[in-house]
Scaffold this active site. Sequence first.
Site, mmCIF file in Angstrom:
data_model
loop_
_atom_site.group_PDB
_atom_site.id
_atom_site.type_symbol
_atom_site.label_atom_id
_atom_site.label_comp_id
_atom_site.label_asym_id
_atom_site.label_seq_id
_atom_site.Cartn_x
_atom_site.Cartn_y
_atom_site.Cartn_z
ATOM 1 N N ASP A 86 85.359 6.849 34.211
ATOM 2 C CA ASP A 86 84.608 6.343 35.124
ATOM 3 C C ASP A 86 84.744 5.294 34.639
ATOM 4 O O ASP A 86 84.615 5.138 32.889
ATOM 5 C CB ASP A 86 83.405 6.881 35.424
ATOM 6 C CG ASP A 86 83.121 6.562 36.334
ATOM 7 O OD1 ASP A 86 81.894 6.657 37.371
ATOM 8 O OD2 ASP A 86 82.967 6.292 37.054
ATOM 9 N N ASP A 88 81.434 2.417 35.510
ATOM 10 C CA ASP A 88 80.622 2.089 35.013
ATOM 11 C C ASP A 88 79.603 2.563 35.256
ATOM 12 O O ASP A 88 79.498 3.766 35.062
ATOM 13 C CB ASP A 88 79.824 1.410 36.602
ATOM 14 C CG ASP A 88 80.348 0.007 37.255
ATOM 15 O OD1 ASP A 88 81.178 -0.491 36.591
ATOM 16 O OD2 ASP A 88 81.711 0.653 38.445
ATOM 17 N N GLU A 95 77.255 -1.569 35.621
ATOM 18 C CA GLU A 95 77.230 -1.657 37.068
ATOM 19 C C GLU A 95 78.676 -2.974 37.656
ATOM 20 O O GLU A 95 77.885 -3.902 38.079
ATOM 21 C CB GLU A 95 76.724 -1.373 38.021
ATOM 22 C CG GLU A 95 75.670 -0.217 37.887
ATOM 23 C CD GLU A 95 77.061 1.355 38.220
ATOM 24 O OE1 GLU A 95 77.691 1.517 39.354
ATOM 25 O OE2 GLU A 95 76.693 2.053 37.086
ATOM 26 N N ARG A 131 78.145 -3.958 50.518
ATOM 27 C CA ARG A 131 78.370 -5.269 49.489
ATOM 28 C C ARG A 131 78.698 -5.935 49.128
ATOM 29 O O ARG A 131 78.570 -7.732 49.117
ATOM 30 C CB ARG A 131 78.081 -3.974 48.303
ATOM 31 C CG ARG A 131 77.053 -3.055 48.702
ATOM 32 C CD ARG A 131 77.057 -2.618 46.830
ATOM 33 N NE ARG A 131 77.979 -1.209 47.522
ATOM 34 C CZ ARG A 131 78.056 -0.327 45.752
ATOM 35 N NH1 ARG A 131 78.225 -0.330 45.376
ATOM 36 N NH2 ARG A 131 79.283 0.905 46.482
ATOM 37 N N SER A 175 88.095 4.565 39.151
ATOM 38 C CA SER A 175 86.936 3.683 39.441
ATOM 39 C C SER A 175 86.166 3.404 40.402
ATOM 40 O O SER A 175 87.327 3.101 41.279
ATOM 41 C CB SER A 175 86.037 2.541 38.242
ATOM 42 O OG SER A 175 85.611 1.756 38.711
ATOM 43 N N GLY A 176 84.785 3.436 41.129
ATOM 44 C CA GLY A 176 84.260 2.905 42.636
ATOM 45 C C GLY A 176 84.520 2.040 42.408
ATOM 46 O O GLY A 176 84.155 0.911 43.228
#
Length: 234
Positions: A86, A88, A95, A131, A175-176
Amino acid sequence: MAGPTSARISLRHPLSVPQSYSVRSSQGSQLVLRGANPLFCVKLSKARAVVAAAMEVSKASLGLANRQPSKDVLETWRNADAVCFDVDSTVCLDEGIDELADFCGAGQAVAEWTAKAMTGTVPFEEALSARISLIKPSLSQVEDCLEKRPPRISPGIADLIKKLKANNIEVFLVSGGFRQMIKPVAFELGIPTENIRANQLLFGTSGESAGFDPTEPTSRSGGKAVAVQQIRQV
């Protein structure tokens, strides 16, 4: 075919493992290690031997003495063909989407949506869309943010990745977050850009924000697991 093996490990120092933990076996195919303060999680699939790692770096833990990993943990990593990290709060201290939001003047509102996404209060795709609607980052803003606020690599990560690569273990970033924010991280760590599995910001002909690519697996809830599964099948 053997089932997946997973390990959940409490770290008192980034990339180190305490010696006190308990082991529980489930159906003969799962190994679970638990500690008082779980900060690091790895999963090993014997089908393709892929390790997926996620770590929250605690600033309070950085000054504590390093400890040697257990034999079981070392074997888990050594038997892997690939490791998926991952990004962040794992490979990086921050983040990325919150950093970009703060840079663009939408920090507080976006941070609230990030918290909702991380706790599962709302579906990830809903939080992601909200976001991006709040930030509306242009291409120039993304580039300026990366220049003025470069991603901060977590302590020890560069050495770990170097050792993994020296052992011919392929490294992926899952990652998102957004590829545009992660590419400099991959470059610094010597990870090929094709080994990034993340979301893609979209821009118009003048560089204005055009949302994000909804076809990326990581744009949806459970998307990281889908991305890792796709890596296993390569």
